[in-house]
Design an enzyme around this catalytic site. Structure first.
Site: not given
Ligand SMILES: *Cc1c(COP(=O)(O)O)cnc(C)c1O
Length: 463
Positions: A391, A421, A364, A322-323, A360, A320, A278
């Protein structure tokens, strides 16, 4: 954030419409390194290049729209996260942000682990050679088949998300003669947003098991009793695109509190805690993300302080992102089609993609930046909205942006920070063909996910 409904600068009318924009930037040709990937720059002709290749050449070879991923930047970010957390912690890349076999190989080579949350993501990871013990399997509604596939493969952990799943995973593991390593995902009553967090008494959402009311403690009690499970830790993920560490602080404190209760009740010190992902990135120049080493330092300090106070051994931490790894490494390249100036409002610039390659903004209200990349321009800034070809009037890619007023059909626009994403949430709405992902590195570009074709669409249509 500085937002104004009446910015200085050129205007279409005396009063500009409401919007998420500030004054036009001093130089429309400048590329803010905060939002563009590491190797992006302009060459002597003014054309933007990535990995040493001009976007005009990329557009010619691979077509538009397309995502261009800066491989050197991706690998550097993996290393920065791994180095920041060091050998006593684990970094899991959240595959849902963007997953392909090339990405899995890069992660494997750079020493990262991988989060998956579906059978499809698990298959992709395994097929590209990610060792199963480095994979964590998430999700609030894993099917029996997915659980069995994960247990058989020998994934390093399954993150349990409900009371029913505790029993389900234990049953599958036992019937296969295995003992599956698991964590329990708890909801700590903290909901983090971009610039603030809210601590709520109860959690009104689908993920995890609430700490409140002793539910998480009950989940631990049940998991510890089941032979098929080896409970190794507690997991907490509080949200996405977070800049403020305060939410993580509350989350870590509450998770350690649970570890303390577990020790007191069962005499067991669970060895792991996962604080989720996150972490925010810069989508516009107004965003100020934290560096991995600052995040690692803050999280390590919070956890060791809380554990020391409780007399617990400090557990192994995992995170964890991701982004924060893939987001800034890619941009989407579009070609400008129709340009429609609306007097007193703004100019609508239509590009050859839209909500099918970036949902997105519609989903969002996300903010993005955009730049003219096929050339420079000294023309006046023009308040613009970059829209797609679908459309829906909500088919917006960049809600408010300044682009040069000499913009013309055929020009190339790039939207940075679309690595996370975007391709992973892409759709075939209006039977759009999902764009390719092209990895660029040291003067070489190669397709890692090819563009969909009309044959691909028709292959699924078997009626
Ligand atoms: C989506 C998610 C992430 C990654 O979130 P980012 O905003 O991309 O860093 C990590 N852990 C869990 C459990 C998630 O659902």
């Amino acid at each position: 954030m500085s937002r104004s409904a009446h910015p200085a600068g050129p205007r279409h009318a005396d009063v500009l419409p409401e919007g998420h924009y500030s004054a036009p930037p001093a130089d429309l040709n400048a590329l803010d390194p905060k939002v563009w990937s590491r190797t992006v720059e302009r060459d002597e002709r003014g054309t933007v290049t990535v990995g040493g290749i001009a976007v005009t050449d990329l557009a010619e070879e691979f077509g538009t729209p397309a995502y261009f991923l800066d491989e050197a930047d991706f690998r550097a970010r993996c290393r920065a996260w791994a180095d920041a957390f060091g050998p006593d912690a684990d970094v899991f890349y959240a595959g849902k942000a963007f997953l392909s076999r090339a990405v899995v190989r890069w992660l494997t080579e750079e020493g990262l682990n991988l989060d998956v949350c579906s059978g499809g993501e698990l298959t992709t990871a395994l097929s590209a050679g990610m060792p199963a013990e480095r994979i964590a399997f998430h999700g609030n509604n894993k099917s029996e088949e997915e659980i069995e596939k994960a247990v058989r493969a020998g994934v390093g952990r399954i993150v349990l998300d409900s009371f029913q799943e505790i029993v389900r995973v234990a049953h599958v593991a036992q019937s296969l003669g295995r003992r599956q390593r698991v964590q329990i995902r708890v909801t700590v009553g903290v909901e983090a947003h971009t610039h603030e967090f809210i601590a709520t008494a109860h959690e009104d959402q689908k993920f995890g098991i609430a700490l409140a009311g002793g539910q998480a403690a009950e989940a631990v009690r049940r998991a510890l009793k089941l032979d098929g499970l080896e409970l190794v830790g507690i997991h907490s993920h509080i949200g996405s695109q977070i800049f403020d560490m305060a939410g993580f602080e509350v989350s870590a404190r509450r998770v350690v509190q649970l570890l303390t209760e577990v020790r007191d009740e069962h005499g067991v010190e669970l060895p792991e805690i996962d604080l989720g992902g996150g972490l925010g990135i810069a989508y516009t120049s107004e965003d100020d993300p934290r560096e991995p080493h600052e995040i690692a330092k803050a999280l390590n300090e919070i956890v060791s302080r809380e554990c020391e106070a409780a007399g617990l051994r400090t557990p192994r931490i995992s995170v964890e992102p991701g982004r924060a790894i893939v987001g800034p490494t890619a941009f989407t390249l579009y070609r400008v089609g129709t340009i429609k100036p609306l007097d007193g409002l703004r100019t609508y610039v239509s590009v050859d993609g839209g909500m099918s390659d970036n949902i997105r903004t519609a989903l969002y209200d996300a903010e993005y930046s955009v730049a003219l990349v096929s050339r420079t321009s000294d023309a006046e800034p023009m308040l613009s909205r970059v829209v797609g070809k679908h459309c829906e009037s909500g088919d917006i890619v960049v809600r408010d942006a300044f682009l040069p007023s000499d913009l013309a059909p055929g020009d190339l626009l790039a939207v940075p920070a679309t690595g996370a994403y975007c391709r992973s949430m892409a759709s075939n709405y209006n039977h759009a063909l999902r764009p390719p992902v092209v990895a660029v590195r040291d003067g070489e570009a190669r397709v890692i996910v090819r563009r969909e074709t009309e044959e691909d669409l028709l292959r699924l249509d078997v009626g």
